[in-house]
Design a protein around this motif. Structure first.
Motif, PDB file in Angstrom:
ATOM      1  N   ASP A 155       0.818  -1.212   0.000  1.00 56.54           N
ATOM      2  CA  ASP A 155       0.000   0.000   0.000  1.00 56.54           C
ATOM      3  C   ASP A 155       0.854   1.266   0.000  1.00 56.54           C
ATOM      4  O   ASP A 155       0.332   2.377   0.015  1.00 56.54           O
ATOM      5  N   LEU A 156       2.175   1.114  -0.037  1.00 50.02           N
ATOM      6  CA  LEU A 156       3.132   2.224  -0.141  1.00 50.02           C
ATOM      7  C   LEU A 156       3.045   3.192   1.037  1.00 50.02           C
ATOM      8  O   LEU A 156       3.468   4.330   0.948  1.00 50.02           O
ATOM      9  N   LEU A 157       2.483   2.756   2.151  1.00 49.33           N
ATOM     10  CA  LEU A 157       2.296   3.541   3.371  1.00 49.33           C
ATOM     11  C   LEU A 157       1.170   4.578   3.222  1.00 49.33           C
ATOM     12  O   LEU A 157       1.051   5.496   4.025  1.00 49.33           O
ATOM     13  N   LEU A 158       0.341   4.421   2.217  1.00 45.36           N
ATOM     14  CA  LEU A 158      -0.724   5.393   1.988  1.00 45.36           C
ATOM     15  C   LEU A 158      -1.742   5.393   3.124  1.00 45.36           C
ATOM     16  O   LEU A 158      -2.237   6.457   3.526  1.00 45.36           O
ATOM     17  N   ASN A 159      -2.076   4.229   3.651  1.00 41.50           N
ATOM     18  CA  ASN A 159      -3.035   4.173   4.753  1.00 41.50           C
ATOM     19  C   ASN A 159      -2.486   4.878   5.988  1.00 41.50           C
ATOM     20  O   ASN A 159      -3.224   5.565   6.710  1.00 41.50           O
ATOM     21  N   LEU A 161      -0.235   7.340   5.990  1.00 40.84           N
ATOM     22  CA  LEU A 161      -0.239   8.774   5.721  1.00 40.84           C
ATOM     23  C   LEU A 161      -1.647   9.347   5.864  1.00 40.84           C
ATOM     24  O   LEU A 161      -1.828  10.445   6.419  1.00 40.84           O
ATOM     25  N   ALA A 162      -2.644   8.615   5.396  1.00 49.08           N
ATOM     26  CA  ALA A 162      -4.027   9.075   5.538  1.00 49.08           C
ATOM     27  C   ALA A 162      -4.407   9.232   7.007  1.00 49.08           C
ATOM     28  O   ALA A 162      -5.051  10.219   7.399  1.00 49.08           O
ATOM     29  N   ALA A 163      -3.996   8.279   7.835  1.00 51.23           N
ATOM     30  CA  ALA A 163      -4.283   8.361   9.267  1.00 51.23           C
ATOM     31  C   ALA A 163      -3.598   9.572   9.892  1.00 51.23           C
ATOM     32  O   ALA A 163      -4.171  10.251  10.758  1.00 51.23           O
ATOM     33  N   LEU A 164      -2.377   9.864   9.455  1.00 53.68           N
ATOM     34  CA  LEU A 164      -1.660  11.039   9.969  1.00 53.68           C
ATOM     35  C   LEU A 164      -2.406  12.321   9.604  1.00 53.68           C
ATOM     36  O   LEU A 164      -2.534  13.234  10.434  1.00 53.68           O
ATOM     37  N   LEU A 165      -2.864  12.413   8.368  1.00 53.02           N
ATOM     38  CA  LEU A 165      -3.563  13.623   7.928  1.00 53.02           C
ATOM     39  C   LEU A 165      -4.823  13.867   8.744  1.00 53.02           C
ATOM     40  O   LEU A 165      -5.197  15.012   8.997  1.00 53.02           O
ATOM     41  N   GLN A 166      -5.448  12.799   9.163  1.00 47.21           N
ATOM     42  CA  GLN A 166      -6.677  12.939   9.922  1.00 47.21           C
ATOM     43  C   GLN A 166      -6.420  13.245  11.393  1.00 47.21           C
ATOM     44  O   GLN A 166      -7.196  13.953  12.035  1.00 47.21           O
ATOM     45  N   HIS A 198       7.492  12.873  11.912  1.00 46.70           N
ATOM     46  CA  HIS A 198       6.755  11.676  11.499  1.00 46.70           C
ATOM     47  C   HIS A 198       6.021  11.930  10.186  1.00 46.70           C
ATOM     48  O   HIS A 198       6.055  11.115   9.251  1.00 46.70           O
ATOM     49  N   LEU A 199       5.357  13.083  10.102  1.00 40.62           N
ATOM     50  CA  LEU A 199       4.619  13.440   8.897  1.00 40.62           C
ATOM     51  C   LEU A 199       5.536  13.539   7.681  1.00 40.62           C
ATOM     52  O   LEU A 199       5.270  12.938   6.633  1.00 40.62           O
ATOM     53  N   MET A 200       6.624  14.302   7.814  1.00 37.07           N
ATOM     54  CA  MET A 200       7.487  14.556   6.665  1.00 37.07           C
ATOM     55  C   MET A 200       8.232  13.295   6.228  1.00 37.07           C
ATOM     56  O   MET A 200       8.509  13.107   5.041  1.00 37.07           O
ATOM     57  N   GLN A 201       8.535  12.429   7.176  1.00 38.24           N
ATOM     58  CA  GLN A 201       9.168  11.162   6.812  1.00 38.24           C
ATOM     59  C   GLN A 201       8.190  10.295   6.015  1.00 38.24           C
ATOM     60  O   GLN A 201       8.580   9.637   5.039  1.00 38.24           O
ATOM     61  N   ALA A 202       6.918  10.311   6.412  1.00 43.51           N
ATOM     62  CA  ALA A 202       5.904   9.551   5.675  1.00 43.51           C
ATOM     63  C   ALA A 202       5.706  10.115   4.270  1.00 43.51           C
ATOM     64  O   ALA A 202       5.545   9.361   3.300  1.00 43.51           O
TER      65      ALA A 202
END
Length: 298
Positions: A155-159, A161-166, A198-202
Protein backbone atom coordinates in the motif's frame (compact mmCIF):
# COMPACT_ATOMS: atom_id res chain seq x y z
CA UNK A 1 29.95 -13.03 0.13
CA UNK A 2 30.58 -14.19 3.69
CA UNK A 3 27.32 -15.71 4.99
CA UNK A 4 27.35 -17.26 8.47
CA UNK A 5 24.73 -19.33 10.29
CA UNK A 6 24.01 -19.85 13.97
CA UNK A 7 21.28 -21.88 15.70
CA UNK A 8 19.57 -25.20 14.95
CA UNK A 9 17.03 -23.93 12.40
CA UNK A 10 19.42 -21.62 10.56
CA UNK A 11 22.22 -24.18 10.47
CA UNK A 12 19.99 -27.07 9.38
CA UNK A 13 18.73 -25.02 6.41
CA UNK A 14 22.02 -23.25 5.70
CA UNK A 15 22.49 -24.58 2.17
CA UNK A 16 19.07 -23.46 0.97
CA UNK A 17 19.23 -20.14 2.79
CA UNK A 18 22.67 -19.41 1.37
CA UNK A 19 21.55 -20.19 -2.17
CA UNK A 20 18.49 -17.95 -1.82
CA UNK A 21 20.39 -15.01 -0.33
CA UNK A 22 23.16 -15.22 -2.94
CA UNK A 23 20.64 -15.50 -5.79
CA UNK A 24 18.61 -12.52 -4.56
CA UNK A 25 21.72 -10.38 -4.06
CA UNK A 26 22.95 -11.26 -7.54
CA UNK A 27 19.57 -10.33 -9.03
CA UNK A 28 19.48 -7.01 -7.17
CA UNK A 29 23.07 -6.08 -8.07
CA UNK A 30 22.56 -7.03 -11.72
CA UNK A 31 19.54 -4.71 -11.84
CA UNK A 32 21.06 -1.85 -9.78
CA UNK A 33 24.58 -1.63 -11.16
CA UNK A 34 25.46 1.47 -9.09
CA UNK A 35 24.73 -0.36 -5.82
CA UNK A 36 27.84 -0.38 -3.60
CA UNK A 37 27.93 -3.06 -0.90
CA UNK A 38 31.58 -2.58 0.03
CA UNK A 39 30.54 -1.58 3.56
CA UNK A 40 29.03 -5.05 4.14
CA UNK A 41 31.42 -7.29 6.08
CA UNK A 42 29.13 -10.33 6.39
CA UNK A 43 25.60 -11.63 6.62
CA UNK A 44 24.68 -13.61 9.71
CA UNK A 45 21.55 -15.77 9.74
CA UNK A 46 20.66 -16.61 13.33
CA UNK A 47 17.89 -18.24 15.32
CA UNK A 48 18.16 -15.68 18.14
CA UNK A 49 18.21 -12.24 16.55
CA UNK A 50 18.10 -10.22 19.82
CA UNK A 51 21.11 -12.15 21.13
CA UNK A 52 23.01 -11.48 17.90
CA UNK A 53 22.16 -7.77 18.09
CA UNK A 54 23.41 -7.70 21.67
CA UNK A 55 26.63 -9.44 20.60
CA UNK A 56 27.30 -6.64 18.11
CA UNK A 57 26.48 -3.97 20.69
CA UNK A 58 23.26 -2.82 19.01
CA UNK A 59 20.55 -1.37 21.23
CA UNK A 60 17.45 -3.57 21.49
CA UNK A 61 14.31 -2.57 19.60
CA UNK A 62 10.77 -3.41 20.63
CA UNK A 63 9.25 -3.93 17.18
CA UNK A 64 9.24 -7.25 15.38
CA UNK A 65 11.80 -7.23 12.59
CA UNK A 66 13.26 -9.65 10.08
CA UNK A 67 16.73 -8.13 9.84
CA UNK A 68 19.02 -5.50 11.31
CA UNK A 69 22.11 -3.65 10.09
CA UNK A 70 24.73 -3.35 12.85
CA UNK A 71 28.26 -1.99 13.19
CA UNK A 72 30.96 -4.61 12.70
CA UNK A 73 34.55 -3.47 13.35
CA UNK A 74 34.54 -0.47 11.04
CA UNK A 75 32.10 -2.02 8.57
CA UNK A 76 28.51 -3.23 8.73
CA UNK A 77 26.92 -6.65 9.22
CA UNK A 78 23.44 -7.62 8.09
CA UNK A 79 21.69 -9.88 10.61
CA UNK A 80 18.71 -12.03 9.63
CA UNK A 81 16.25 -13.92 11.81
CA UNK A 82 16.77 -17.41 10.39
CA UNK A 83 13.52 -18.87 11.70
CA UNK A 84 11.44 -16.09 10.15
CA UNK A 85 13.46 -16.25 6.95
CA UNK A 86 12.86 -19.99 6.61
CA UNK A 87 9.15 -19.51 7.35
CA UNK A 88 8.91 -16.90 4.57
CA UNK A 89 10.60 -19.22 2.09
CA UNK A 90 8.05 -21.88 2.98
CA UNK A 91 5.18 -19.48 2.28
CA UNK A 92 3.45 -18.21 -0.85
CA UNK A 93 4.67 -16.01 -3.68
CA UNK A 94 3.47 -12.81 -2.03
CA UNK A 95 5.70 -13.45 0.98
CA UNK A 96 8.68 -14.13 -1.29
CA UNK A 97 8.01 -10.86 -3.13
CA UNK A 98 8.00 -8.95 0.16
CA UNK A 99 11.28 -10.63 1.12
CA UNK A 100 12.92 -9.57 -2.14
CA UNK A 101 11.82 -5.97 -1.60
CA UNK A 102 12.95 -6.04 2.03
CA UNK A 103 16.44 -7.23 1.06
CA UNK A 104 16.53 -4.71 -1.78
CA UNK A 105 15.92 -1.85 0.67
CA UNK A 106 18.50 -3.19 3.11
CA UNK A 107 21.06 -3.19 0.29
CA UNK A 108 20.42 0.48 -0.40
CA UNK A 109 20.73 1.28 3.30
CA UNK A 110 24.13 -0.38 3.21
CA UNK A 111 25.01 1.60 0.08
CA UNK A 112 24.07 4.89 1.73
CA UNK A 113 26.12 4.03 4.80
CA UNK A 114 29.16 3.69 2.55
CA UNK A 115 28.50 6.44 0.01
CA UNK A 116 26.91 9.29 1.99
CA UNK A 117 29.29 11.78 3.55
CA UNK A 118 28.21 13.10 6.92
CA UNK A 119 27.37 16.75 6.40
CA UNK A 120 27.89 19.10 9.34
CA UNK A 121 25.02 21.52 9.81
CA UNK A 122 26.46 25.00 10.26
CA UNK A 123 23.53 27.00 11.63
CA UNK A 124 21.25 26.47 14.64
CA UNK A 125 18.19 26.02 12.43
CA UNK A 126 19.99 23.56 10.16
CA UNK A 127 21.14 21.57 13.20
CA UNK A 128 17.63 21.54 14.69
CA UNK A 129 16.01 20.27 11.48
CA UNK A 130 18.86 18.04 10.27
CA UNK A 131 17.43 14.80 11.75
CA UNK A 132 14.13 15.35 9.91
CA UNK A 133 15.81 16.19 6.61
CA UNK A 134 18.18 13.22 6.93
CA UNK A 135 15.28 10.84 7.62
CA UNK A 136 13.37 12.24 4.64
CA UNK A 137 16.30 11.65 2.32
CA UNK A 138 16.80 8.13 3.59
CA UNK A 139 13.15 7.20 3.04
CA UNK A 140 12.98 8.87 -0.36
CA UNK A 141 16.22 7.60 -1.86
CA UNK A 142 15.85 4.02 -0.65
CA UNK A 143 12.23 3.71 -1.80
CA UNK A 144 12.85 5.40 -5.14
CA UNK A 145 15.76 3.12 -5.95
CA UNK A 146 14.04 -0.06 -4.74
CA UNK A 147 10.61 0.64 -6.27
CA UNK A 148 11.10 -1.93 -9.03
CA UNK A 149 10.90 -4.75 -6.47
CA UNK A 150 7.91 -3.45 -4.51
CA UNK A 151 5.20 -6.16 -4.19
CA UNK A 152 2.01 -5.63 -6.14
CA UNK A 153 -0.07 -5.71 -2.94
CA UNK A 154 1.98 -3.06 -1.09
CA UNK A 155 0.00 0.00 0.00
CA UNK A 156 3.13 2.22 -0.14
CA UNK A 157 2.30 3.54 3.37
CA UNK A 158 -0.72 5.39 1.99
CA UNK A 159 -3.03 4.17 4.75
CA UNK A 160 -0.58 5.37 7.38
CA UNK A 161 -0.24 8.77 5.72
CA UNK A 162 -4.03 9.07 5.54
CA UNK A 163 -4.28 8.36 9.27
CA UNK A 164 -1.66 11.04 9.97
CA UNK A 165 -3.56 13.62 7.93
CA UNK A 166 -6.68 12.94 9.92
CA UNK A 167 -5.05 12.86 13.37
CA UNK A 168 -2.34 15.53 13.15
CA UNK A 169 -4.45 18.74 13.22
CA UNK A 170 -6.10 17.81 16.50
CA UNK A 171 -2.82 16.55 17.95
CA UNK A 172 -0.96 19.75 17.11
CA UNK A 173 -3.78 21.89 18.45
CA UNK A 174 -3.63 19.95 21.69
CA UNK A 175 0.10 20.66 22.03
CA UNK A 176 -0.45 24.38 21.44
CA UNK A 177 -3.34 24.49 23.92
CA UNK A 178 -1.15 22.84 26.55
CA UNK A 179 1.56 25.40 25.82
CA UNK A 180 -0.80 28.30 26.55
CA UNK A 181 -1.61 26.61 29.85
CA UNK A 182 1.93 25.90 31.07
CA UNK A 183 4.12 28.17 28.90
CA UNK A 184 6.59 25.34 28.32
CA UNK A 185 7.95 26.39 24.94
CA UNK A 186 10.73 23.82 24.89
CA UNK A 187 8.16 21.09 25.53
CA UNK A 188 5.95 22.40 22.72
CA UNK A 189 8.87 22.45 20.30
CA UNK A 190 10.04 18.95 21.21
CA UNK A 191 6.57 17.39 20.92
CA UNK A 192 5.61 19.22 17.74
CA UNK A 193 9.00 18.41 16.23
CA UNK A 194 8.29 14.71 16.73
CA UNK A 195 4.87 14.99 15.08
CA UNK A 196 6.15 16.98 12.10
CA UNK A 197 9.14 14.64 11.70
CA UNK A 198 6.76 11.68 11.50
CA UNK A 199 4.62 13.44 8.90
CA UNK A 200 7.49 14.56 6.67
CA UNK A 201 9.17 11.16 6.81
CA UNK A 202 5.90 9.55 5.67
CA UNK A 203 5.59 12.09 2.85
CA UNK A 204 9.13 11.30 1.67
CA UNK A 205 8.46 7.55 1.98
CA UNK A 206 5.42 7.71 -0.28
CA UNK A 207 6.97 10.16 -2.74
CA UNK A 208 10.05 7.98 -3.10
CA UNK A 209 7.90 5.07 -4.25
CA UNK A 210 5.84 7.29 -6.58
CA UNK A 211 8.93 8.70 -8.30
CA UNK A 212 10.52 5.27 -8.47
CA UNK A 213 7.39 3.89 -10.12
CA UNK A 214 7.07 6.97 -12.35
CA UNK A 215 3.46 7.48 -11.26
CA UNK A 216 1.64 10.45 -9.70
CA UNK A 217 -0.39 9.90 -6.55
CA UNK A 218 -3.63 10.28 -8.52
CA UNK A 219 -2.72 7.26 -10.67
CA UNK A 220 -2.00 5.08 -7.65
CA UNK A 221 -4.95 6.15 -5.50
CA UNK A 222 -7.55 8.70 -6.59
CA UNK A 223 -9.01 8.60 -3.08
CA UNK A 224 -5.67 9.45 -1.45
CA UNK A 225 -5.01 12.17 -4.02
CA UNK A 226 -8.31 13.81 -3.14
CA UNK A 227 -7.62 13.50 0.60
CA UNK A 228 -4.23 15.20 0.23
CA UNK A 229 -5.58 17.95 -2.06
CA UNK A 230 -8.25 18.89 0.48
CA UNK A 231 -5.95 18.80 3.53
CA UNK A 232 -3.42 21.13 5.14
CA UNK A 233 -0.73 19.05 3.42
CA UNK A 234 -1.67 20.03 -0.16
CA UNK A 235 0.82 22.91 -0.74
CA UNK A 236 3.53 21.17 1.28
CA UNK A 237 3.05 17.94 -0.67
CA UNK A 238 3.48 19.64 -4.04
CA UNK A 239 6.57 21.61 -2.99
CA UNK A 240 8.23 18.71 -1.19
CA UNK A 241 7.69 16.39 -4.17
CA UNK A 242 9.52 18.87 -6.42
CA UNK A 243 12.34 19.40 -3.92
CA UNK A 244 12.90 15.70 -3.34
CA UNK A 245 13.11 14.97 -7.06
CA UNK A 246 15.42 17.93 -7.70
CA UNK A 247 17.64 17.12 -4.71
CA UNK A 248 17.92 13.50 -5.79
CA UNK A 249 19.13 14.64 -9.20
CA UNK A 250 21.88 16.91 -7.85
CA UNK A 251 22.99 14.55 -5.07
CA UNK A 252 23.51 14.93 -1.30
CA UNK A 253 24.55 18.29 0.07
CA UNK A 254 23.39 21.67 1.32
CA UNK A 255 21.77 22.65 -1.99
CA UNK A 256 19.46 19.64 -1.70
CA UNK A 257 18.81 20.12 2.02
CA UNK A 258 17.87 23.83 2.08
CA UNK A 259 14.53 23.45 0.22
CA UNK A 260 13.53 20.53 2.47
CA UNK A 261 14.22 22.60 5.58
CA UNK A 262 11.86 25.23 4.19
CA UNK A 263 9.25 22.53 3.61
CA UNK A 264 9.58 21.42 7.23
CA UNK A 265 9.20 25.04 8.36
CA UNK A 266 6.09 25.29 6.17
CA UNK A 267 4.65 22.22 7.89
CA UNK A 268 5.15 23.89 11.28
CA UNK A 269 3.63 27.13 9.94
CA UNK A 270 0.49 25.32 8.81
CA UNK A 271 -0.25 24.78 12.52
CA UNK A 272 0.61 28.31 13.66
CA UNK A 273 4.23 27.70 14.63
CA UNK A 274 6.90 29.88 13.02
CA UNK A 275 10.34 28.26 13.40
CA UNK A 276 13.20 30.64 12.63
CA UNK A 277 16.63 31.81 13.68
CA UNK A 278 17.29 34.88 15.77
CA UNK A 279 18.40 38.00 13.93
CA UNK A 280 22.01 37.39 14.90
CA UNK A 281 21.80 33.73 13.83
CA UNK A 282 22.84 32.40 17.23
CA UNK A 283 19.71 30.52 18.28
CA UNK A 284 16.39 29.03 17.14
CA UNK A 285 13.18 30.84 18.00
CA UNK A 286 9.54 29.92 17.68
CA UNK A 287 6.57 32.25 17.37
CA UNK A 288 3.36 30.64 18.56
CA UNK A 289 0.18 31.96 17.02
CA UNK A 290 -1.49 34.60 19.21
CA UNK A 291 1.63 35.18 21.32
CA UNK A 292 2.70 38.79 21.76
CA UNK A 293 6.40 38.09 21.28
CA UNK A 294 8.63 35.15 20.34
CA UNK A 295 10.55 33.13 22.89
CA UNK A 296 13.87 31.39 22.49
CA UNK A 297 14.48 27.65 22.52
CA UNK A 298 17.44 26.33 24.45
Amino acid sequence: MNIEFDGPVSTANANTLRQVIEALLERIQDRDEELDLSSLSRIRVVDDLPAAEQHFGAAPVADEHLSRIVADEGKLALLFDGSKLWQILSGDGAEIARLIHHLHKECWRLHDAQATLEAVAETPLARALAPIVSAMWQEYRINRRSAWSVPADADLLLNHLAALLQALPDGMQEEITLYFADQDLDGLFAKSLGRIAHLMQAVAHVQGYLDGLGQPLSAISAEMHELVSKSFLSPIWAATAQHLAAGHAIGPGELADIPLRRDVQAAFASFGLQIRETDDGSDVWVDVQALAKPETLH
